[in-house]
Write an enzyme that holds these catalytic residues in place. Sequence first.
Site, PDB file in Angstrom:
ATOM      1  NE  ARG A  20      -2.744   0.551   3.472  1.00 48.76           N
ATOM      2  CZ  ARG A  20      -2.064   0.956   4.562  1.00 48.76           C
ATOM      3  NH1 ARG A  20      -1.430   2.113   4.583  1.00 48.76           N
ATOM      4  NH2 ARG A  20      -2.013   0.190   5.631  1.00 48.76           N
ATOM      5  CE  LYS A  63     -11.328   8.215 -19.289  1.00 47.91           C
ATOM      6  NZ  LYS A  63     -11.245   8.303 -17.869  1.00 47.91           N
ATOM      7  CE1 TYR A  88     -15.810  11.742 -16.167  1.00 47.22           C
ATOM      8  CE2 TYR A  88     -14.859  11.737 -13.965  1.00 47.22           C
ATOM      9  CZ  TYR A  88     -15.560  11.097 -14.977  1.00 47.22           C
ATOM     10  OH  TYR A  88     -15.991   9.824 -14.790  1.00 47.22           O
TER      11      TYR A  88
HETATM   12  N1  PLP Z   1     -10.579  13.402 -15.230  1.00 42.01           N
HETATM   13  C1  PLP Z   1     -11.067  13.384 -16.476  1.00 42.01           C
HETATM   14  C2  PLP Z   1     -10.809  14.547 -17.388  1.00 42.01           C
HETATM   15  C3  PLP Z   1     -11.803  12.302 -16.933  1.00 42.01           C
HETATM   16  O1  PLP Z   1     -12.285  12.306 -18.197  1.00 42.01           O
HETATM   17  C4  PLP Z   1     -12.037  11.210 -16.054  1.00 42.01           C
HETATM   18  C5  PLP Z   1     -12.821  10.044 -16.491  1.00 42.01           C
HETATM   19  O2  PLP Z   1     -13.404  10.026 -17.541  1.00 42.01           O
HETATM   20  C6  PLP Z   1     -11.534  11.274 -14.753  1.00 42.01           C
HETATM   21  C7  PLP Z   1     -10.785  12.371 -14.378  1.00 42.01           C
HETATM   22  C8  PLP Z   1     -11.769  10.153 -13.785  1.00 42.01           C
HETATM   23  O3  PLP Z   1     -11.000   9.048 -14.124  1.00 42.01           O
HETATM   24  P1  PLP Z   1     -11.357   7.516 -13.798  1.00 42.01           P
HETATM   25  O4  PLP Z   1     -12.571   7.172 -14.583  1.00 42.01           O
HETATM   26  O5  PLP Z   1     -10.135   6.779 -14.186  1.00 42.01           O
HETATM   27  O6  PLP Z   1     -11.654   7.443 -12.324  1.00 42.01           O
END
Ligand code: PLP
Length: 391
Positions: free
Chosen positions: A49, A198, A101
Site C-alpha cells: 500500500r 485514458k 469532468y
Molecule cells: N478526469 C477526467 C478529465 C476524466 O475524463 C475522467 C474520467 O473520464 C476522470 C478524471 C476520472 O477518471 P477515472 O474514470 O479513471 O476514475
Amino acid sequence: MSRLRPATRSVRASVGCDPTHGAVMPPIYLSANYTFEELGRKRQHDYSRTSNPTRDCLAEAIADLEGGVGAVVTSSGMSAVALVLQLLRTGDRVAVTHDCYGGTHRLVRALAERGQLDVKLTDMTDPSCINELTAWSPQMIWVETPSNPLLRITDIARLAAVARDTGALLVVDNTFLSPAWQQPLEHGADVVVHSTTKFINGHSDVVGGAAIAKAPEVLERLAWWANCIGLAGAPFDSYLTLRGLRTLDARTRIHAANAHEVVELLSVDDRVARVFYPGLSDHPGHETAARQQTGWGSLISFELHGGEPAVRTFVESLRCFSLAESLGGVESLVAHPATMTHAAMDAESRRAVGIGDSLIRLSVGIENVDDLLADLSQALDRVGRTTCVTA
Ligand code: PLP
C-alpha cells in the site's frame, strides 16, 4: 535519460532494471509485503500500500514525461482527484473549471455541500475570471484543459500567475491530452492529475490514475495521504499501464492524424451544425492551444442537426465507433455527454456550460482512417434520411 526524447524515454522506462535475472522488461511484483533484513532494518519496500516496485516504475515514467519530481499512482483517476483535494484544509477555497469532468464536479459539489470546501465553479477560459479569482484568493485552482466535452482551452500560464499571486496551488487535469501533447508543469502548474485509464494506458483495459508534483514537499504530502487513505494503484494494473505507456508516442501520432481527417469530414458536412476541436482556426481557444499544446488531441465534439432522433440514428448506425464512455484508447468511441459522461450533472448546470442534447463526442482511435471515415459517412447518410422523413 533526460537528454533522450520523450518517445525514447517512455519506451525505455525501467528497461534492464532487474539485477537478479537481467530481465529486459521490469518484472511484476505482486507481493503485498516484504521481509525485513533484520529486526529494525527494513528494505526499500515493506508493504505494497505504501510502495511497490512495479508501481514505482510506472510512477517514475509518468513523472519523467510530465517533468515532475515524482508521481503517486492511484487506483483510478477519481482517486487521484480525491487525493489531490486532500492537500486542502476544511473551509479552503477551490476554484474549479465550470465544465470539468462530471465525476470531479460531483465530488467537489458533495464536499461543498458537507461544508468541507468552499467551491467556485468558474469559466476559466474567460479572461475576466482573472480579477475575480485574484479577489477571491483561493487555496487551489483546478483546471481541465481542454475541457470535457466542449474542448474549451484555458491559458495555463495565465492562471499560474494568479496562483503565484494568491499563493494557490494550480492543478491541471491533463487526461485529455497526456504528456505527449501537453506538459502543464512547464507552464507553471504545481500538480498534474491523470486518469491513466485514458491515453496513458491507452488500451481501455485498466482503470487507474496518477498525481504528479512539481515540488518535493507536495509530492511528499500526496504520498503520505495516498498511504494514509489507501488509494494506491495495484501492481498488476501498474504493470499493464506501464506497458501501454511505452507506445504513447506512437499511438498519439496516429490518434492525431486520424482525428485531423475526421474533423475535415465533419466540418464540411451540412448535417453537422458545429464542430468543437482546438485545431480549427475558428476555435476560440485555438491560439492558446497552439502555444501550450504540442498536438490538438483526438477528442472531437460536434452538434448534429435534427435533435434526439438524429443523435440516436447516428450513434446506432456506427460500426467502428463503440457507444461507450471513456476516451484515449486505441479503439474509437462515440459518447452522448448529456446522457452518459455528464449525466451526473443536473440538466440546468449542463445547459449553463453549453452541453446540449444534440452534442456528440468522438474519441478517435488508431484504426485505419479510411474505415473510420467511411463509417462516419454512412452514419451521417442515415441521419440525412431520417431527418428528411421526419421533417
Ligand atoms: N478526469 C477526467 C478529465 C476524466 O475524463 C475522467 C474520467 O473520464 C476522470 C478524471 C476520472 O477518471 P477515472 O474514470 O479513471 O476514475
